[in-house]
Scaffold this active site. Structure first.
Site, mmCIF file in Angstrom:
data_model
loop_
_atom_site.group_PDB
_atom_site.id
_atom_site.type_symbol
_atom_site.label_atom_id
_atom_site.label_comp_id
_atom_site.label_asym_id
_atom_site.label_seq_id
_atom_site.Cartn_x
_atom_site.Cartn_y
_atom_site.Cartn_z
ATOM 1 C CG HIS A 49 -0.569 1.310 -3.820
ATOM 2 N ND1 HIS A 49 -0.024 0.707 -2.705
ATOM 3 C CD2 HIS A 49 0.406 2.064 -4.337
ATOM 4 C CE1 HIS A 49 1.225 1.106 -2.567
ATOM 5 N NE2 HIS A 49 1.519 1.926 -3.552
HETATM 6 P P1 TYD Z 1 1.298 0.891 2.821
HETATM 7 O O1 TYD Z 1 0.807 1.919 1.883
HETATM 8 O O2 TYD Z 1 0.310 -0.120 3.326
HETATM 9 O O3 TYD Z 1 2.535 0.118 2.202
HETATM 10 P P2 TYD Z 1 2.593 -0.710 0.841
HETATM 11 O O4 TYD Z 1 1.392 -0.343 0.049
HETATM 12 O O5 TYD Z 1 3.816 -0.234 0.174
HETATM 13 O O6 TYD Z 1 2.632 -2.137 1.196
HETATM 14 O O7 TYD Z 1 1.968 1.638 4.036
HETATM 15 C C1 TYD Z 1 2.106 1.054 5.317
HETATM 16 C C2 TYD Z 1 1.949 2.130 6.387
HETATM 17 O O8 TYD Z 1 3.018 3.056 6.326
HETATM 18 C C3 TYD Z 1 0.663 2.924 6.237
HETATM 19 O O9 TYD Z 1 0.153 3.144 7.535
HETATM 20 C C4 TYD Z 1 1.107 4.234 5.653
HETATM 21 C C5 TYD Z 1 2.530 4.378 6.159
HETATM 22 N N1 TYD Z 1 3.440 5.092 5.255
HETATM 23 C C6 TYD Z 1 3.927 6.316 5.630
HETATM 24 O O10 TYD Z 1 3.595 6.864 6.690
HETATM 25 N N2 TYD Z 1 4.804 6.949 4.807
HETATM 26 C C7 TYD Z 1 5.212 6.403 3.646
HETATM 27 O O11 TYD Z 1 6.039 7.003 2.913
HETATM 28 C C8 TYD Z 1 4.677 5.118 3.255
HETATM 29 C C9 TYD Z 1 5.089 4.464 1.956
HETATM 30 C C10 TYD Z 1 3.807 4.499 4.093
#
Ligand code: TYD
Length: 137
Positions: A49
Site C-alpha cells: 500500500h
Molecule cells: P495491515 O495494514 O494489514 O498491515 P500491513 O499493511 O503493514 O501488512 O494491518 C494489519 C491489521 O492491523 C489491520 O487490521 C489494521 C491493524 N492496524 C492497526 O489497528 N493499527 C495500526 O497502526 C496498523 C499499522 C494496523
C-alpha cells in the site's frame, strides 16, 4: 529514486549498544504512533500500500527483511538488517515488506495515528494518485 537511509549513532560501551531516537532530531517528524511486526511467516508479503499523508521510518531492530519501494516510475529493494539503520518511507511510496527472517522484528515510527482512510491499497489508484500529484491536482 532517492533512498533515504538513516544511520543512527549507537551509544556503545563495554556493556553493549543503546540507540535512542527523538522526534525532529533522529526521526524527521513528530512521532504519533509506533508499531512493530514479528512472527512473520516465511513467504509473507506485508504492506502492499501507499499513504496519502503518512510518513514513516522503518527499523528492523532484530533479524532482517527487505523493503520494496516503488514511486510509480521506479522500484528499489532495500535490505534492512541492522538495528541502527532506519529507512525513511514517504507517503506517496508504494511499499512491500518481505523476506523476513524468522526472528525479524520490524519497528515502525509513524507521523500520524492509524487512519484507514489514509491508505491507498489499490495499485492502479496509487499510480493515479502519483500522476495527479505531479500535475498539481
Ligand atoms: P495491515 O495494514 O494489514 O498491515 P500491513 O499493511 O503493514 O501488512 O494491518 C494489519 C491489521 O492491523 C489491520 O487490521 C489494521 C491493524 N492496524 C492497526 O489497528 N493499527 C495500526 O497502526 C496498523 C499499522 C494496523
Amino acid at each position: 529514486m532517492q533512498v533515504i537511509k538513516y544511520v543512527f549513532q549507537p551509544h556503545g560501551d563495554e556493556r553493549g549498544q543503546l540507540v535512542s531516537l527523538e522526534e525532529f532530531k533522529d526521526i524527521p517528524f513528530q512521532i504519533k504512533r509506533v508499531y512493530f511486526m514479528y512472527d512473520t511467516e516465511k513467504n509473507v508479503v506485508r504492506g502492499k500500500h501507499a499513504h496519502k499523508n503518512l510518513e514513516q521510518i522503518l527499523v528492523c531492530i532484530h533479524g532482517s527483511c527487505k523493503i520494496l519501494l516503488d514511486n510509480g516510475h521506479e522500484k528499489k529493494v532495500v535490505p534492512l538488517e541492522k538495528p541502527y539503520e532506519g529507512l525513511y518511507v514517504a507517503n506517496d511510496m508504494w511499499r512491500e515488506m518481505y523476506d523476513f527472517s524468522p526472528d525479524a522484528v520490524l519497528l515502525v515510527f509513524a507521523s500520524e495515528v492509524y487512519d484507514e482512510s489514509d491508505y491507498i491499497r489499490d495499485y492502479d489508484e496509487f499510480l493515479k494518485f502519483v500522476k495527479e500529484r505531479k500535475n498539481g491536482n
